[in-house]
Scaffold this motif. Structure first.
Motif, mmCIF file in Angstrom:
data_model
loop_
_atom_site.group_PDB
_atom_site.id
_atom_site.type_symbol
_atom_site.label_atom_id
_atom_site.label_comp_id
_atom_site.label_asym_id
_atom_site.label_seq_id
_atom_site.Cartn_x
_atom_site.Cartn_y
_atom_site.Cartn_z
ATOM 1 N N ARG A 1 0.504 24.303 65.968
ATOM 2 C CA ARG A 1 0.612 23.753 67.413
ATOM 3 C C ARG A 1 2.202 23.799 67.972
ATOM 4 N NH1 ARG A 1 -2.556 19.389 65.325
ATOM 5 N NH2 ARG A 1 -0.664 18.020 64.919
ATOM 6 N N GLU A 2 2.857 23.630 66.955
ATOM 7 C CA GLU A 2 4.474 23.921 67.787
ATOM 8 C C GLU A 2 4.558 25.349 68.057
ATOM 9 O OE1 GLU A 2 7.758 22.450 65.228
ATOM 10 O OE2 GLU A 2 8.721 24.125 65.605
ATOM 11 N N GLY A 3 4.198 26.308 67.246
ATOM 12 C CA GLY A 3 4.461 27.597 67.672
ATOM 13 C C GLY A 3 3.528 28.068 68.634
ATOM 14 N N ALA A 4 2.370 27.369 68.899
ATOM 15 C CA ALA A 4 1.352 27.730 69.968
ATOM 16 C C ALA A 4 2.074 27.338 71.218
ATOM 17 C CB ALA A 4 -0.139 26.895 69.742
ATOM 18 N N LEU A 5 2.777 25.980 71.217
ATOM 19 C CA LEU A 5 3.503 25.742 72.636
ATOM 20 C C LEU A 5 4.680 26.632 72.771
ATOM 21 C CD1 LEU A 5 3.648 21.778 71.913
ATOM 22 C CD2 LEU A 5 2.375 22.791 73.520
ATOM 23 N N TRP A 6 5.196 26.950 71.973
ATOM 24 C CA TRP A 6 6.391 27.918 72.270
ATOM 25 C C TRP A 6 5.838 29.187 72.972
ATOM 26 C CZ3 TRP A 6 7.107 33.012 70.404
ATOM 27 C CH2 TRP A 6 8.442 33.579 70.956
ATOM 28 N N ARG A 7 4.595 29.466 72.152
ATOM 29 C CA ARG A 7 4.036 31.099 72.910
ATOM 30 C C ARG A 7 3.384 30.850 74.247
ATOM 31 N NH1 ARG A 7 3.059 31.281 67.310
ATOM 32 N NH2 ARG A 7 3.984 33.192 66.466
ATOM 33 N N GLN A 8 3.155 29.490 74.521
ATOM 34 C CA GLN A 8 2.820 29.371 75.982
ATOM 35 C C GLN A 8 4.081 29.690 76.967
ATOM 36 O OE1 GLN A 8 0.369 25.819 76.955
ATOM 37 N NE2 GLN A 8 -0.039 25.895 75.016
ATOM 38 N N ALA A 9 5.320 29.462 76.673
ATOM 39 C CA ALA A 9 6.534 29.426 77.484
ATOM 40 C C ALA A 9 7.852 30.095 76.577
ATOM 41 C CB ALA A 9 6.858 28.053 78.021
ATOM 42 N N PRO A 10 7.661 31.306 76.229
ATOM 43 C CA PRO A 10 8.629 31.874 75.499
ATOM 44 C C PRO A 10 9.856 32.194 76.110
ATOM 45 C CG PRO A 10 6.746 33.471 75.818
ATOM 46 C CD PRO A 10 6.277 32.209 76.173
ATOM 47 N N ASP A 11 9.585 32.261 77.743
ATOM 48 C CA ASP A 11 10.881 32.508 78.368
ATOM 49 C C ASP A 11 11.472 31.409 79.282
ATOM 50 O OD1 ASP A 11 8.577 32.065 79.783
ATOM 51 O OD2 ASP A 11 8.925 33.737 81.544
ATOM 52 N N ARG A 12 10.830 30.240 78.600
ATOM 53 C CA ARG A 12 11.672 28.917 79.175
ATOM 54 C C ARG A 12 12.096 27.818 77.908
ATOM 55 N NH1 ARG A 12 12.813 28.742 83.874
ATOM 56 N NH2 ARG A 12 12.588 26.613 83.804
ATOM 57 N N ILE A 13 11.833 28.575 76.882
ATOM 58 C CA ILE A 13 12.373 27.483 75.742
ATOM 59 C C ILE A 13 13.750 28.201 75.116
ATOM 60 C CG2 ILE A 13 11.727 26.651 73.446
ATOM 61 C CD1 ILE A 13 8.843 26.484 74.580
ATOM 62 N N ALA A 14 14.774 27.492 75.061
ATOM 63 C CA ALA A 14 15.999 28.118 74.783
ATOM 64 C C ALA A 14 16.778 27.188 73.940
ATOM 65 C CB ALA A 14 16.394 28.871 75.997
ATOM 66 N N TYR A 15 17.637 27.895 73.004
ATOM 67 C CA TYR A 15 18.826 27.063 72.736
ATOM 68 C C TYR A 15 20.084 27.502 73.338
ATOM 69 C CZ TYR A 15 17.174 25.194 67.924
ATOM 70 O OH TYR A 15 16.500 24.414 67.065
ATOM 71 N N GLU A 16 20.975 26.723 73.371
ATOM 72 C CA GLU A 16 22.492 27.177 73.990
ATOM 73 C C GLU A 16 23.218 27.075 72.608
ATOM 74 O OE1 GLU A 16 24.294 25.428 77.580
ATOM 75 O OE2 GLU A 16 24.747 27.670 77.722
ATOM 76 N N LEU A 17 24.109 28.310 72.222
ATOM 77 C CA LEU A 17 24.913 28.286 71.373
ATOM 78 C C LEU A 17 26.110 27.958 72.054
ATOM 79 C CD1 LEU A 17 26.141 28.935 68.473
ATOM 80 C CD2 LEU A 17 25.814 31.217 68.998
ATOM 81 N N VAL A 18 26.981 26.960 71.419
ATOM 82 C CA VAL A 18 28.179 26.516 72.310
ATOM 83 C C VAL A 18 29.214 26.696 71.482
ATOM 84 C CG1 VAL A 18 29.231 24.320 73.405
ATOM 85 C CG2 VAL A 18 26.805 24.745 73.601
ATOM 86 N N LEU A 19 30.443 27.163 71.884
ATOM 87 C CA LEU A 19 31.679 27.236 71.062
ATOM 88 C C LEU A 19 32.625 26.267 71.665
ATOM 89 C CD1 LEU A 19 32.013 31.162 70.903
ATOM 90 C CD2 LEU A 19 30.404 29.660 69.404
ATOM 91 N N ALA A 20 33.114 25.221 70.970
ATOM 92 C CA ALA A 20 34.022 24.260 71.483
ATOM 93 C C ALA A 20 35.032 23.916 70.726
ATOM 94 C CB ALA A 20 33.023 23.180 71.778
#
Ligand SMILES: C[S@@+](CC[C@H](N)C(=O)[O-])C[C@H]1O[C@@H](n2cnc3c(N)ncnc32)[C@H](O)[C@@H]1O
Length: 238
Positions: free
Chosen positions: A216-235
């Motif tokens: 189910r989690e993978g299916a949700l990601w596949r519905q919106a692959p261009d809207r689900i993101a991680y931000e990698l932050v260097l701080a």
């Protein structure tokens, strides 16, 4: 952490337990200009995919991968066995002592909370030490329902601006950021799908439940692959 054995069976088989690529690690090291005999922590290392990349990219450094789940540490031990400068151990990333020149943490800081995690890590940083972490973000605008459902297990999730505010609240300065979207997620959910298929035949009801939830989690990601993101932050601390 109390996780069902069926969950551990599935996730211990994966190369990694969340999206991310070796290129992200190398990008961060390049942007931070890190090399030499550093002390590095991979906080919430899972089965150690990034610990391996860090140890290979920083051959003079000591890399310590730390995770709260014994099954992940056991699965990861073999991967670092031939790397003299890497070790994985069971531990609580909320109680790091260090001192570390770099605390790397892919997809794990949300367990502590971004501000709380960064505050807890400050005392574990060596002078000049830095943190690199990836964290889910809303991209803003009208979020499709699939995106909201996907991130429902992480209710504290915010947008990129909100993430900046959380980092600032912890008393850190952001040095750079990079959005992880598309390919790293495709690779991750591709690996999850393969392991689900391998475990499906003859799965017990408890295992089937875990496989269904992951599907189910993978299916949700596949519905919106261009809207689900991680931000990698260097701080680094102010
Ligand atoms: C989404 S996974 C990411 C794993 C790994 N960094 C990767 O990218 O493959 C998050 C990890 O954080 C670990 N974790 C959560 N809370 C923790 C804690 N307090 N101390 C150590 N590890 C923790 C989990 O066991 C899990 O392996």
């Amino acid at each position: 952490m109390d996780l069902p054995p069926e969950f551990l069976t599935l996730y211990s088989r994966l190369d990694r337990q969340g999206p991310g690529t070796p290129e992200d690690v190398l990008w961060a090291l390049g942007r931070l200009g890190l090399s030499g005999p550093l002390q590095v922590c991979d906080a919430g290392c899972g089965t150690g995919a990034d610990s391996v990349t860090l140890a290979r990219a920083l051959p003079e450094a000591q890399v310590e991968g730390l995770d709260a789940v014994p099954a992940f540490i056991e699965a990861g031990q073999a991967r670092v066995a031939d790397l003299p400068n890497a070790a994985l151990r069971l531990g609580d990333m909320g109680a790091l002592t260090g001192p570390y020149d770099l605390i790397w943490s892919a997809g794990a800081i949300y367990f502590l909370g971004v501000t709380e995690g960064l505050r807890a890590w400050r005392a574990a940083l060596a002078p000049g030490g830095v943190v690199a972490f990836s964290q889910g973000v809303f991209l803003g605008g009208d979020e499709p329902q699939a995106v909201r459902d996907f991130w429902a297990p992480e209710p504290a999730l915010t947008d990129r601006e909100g993430l900046r505010a959380q980092v600032a609240e912890a008393g850190y300065e952001i040095l750079d950021t990079r959005l992880l979207i598309g390919a790293p997620w495709e690779a991750y959910y591709g690996s999850v799908t393969r392991e689900i298929a391998a475990l499906r035949p003859g799965a017990s009801p408890a295992m089937a439940e875990v496989l269904d939830a992951s599907e189910r989690e993978g299916a949700l990601w596949r519905q919106a692959p261009d809207r689900i993101a991680y931000e990698l932050v260097l701080a680094r601390p102010d």
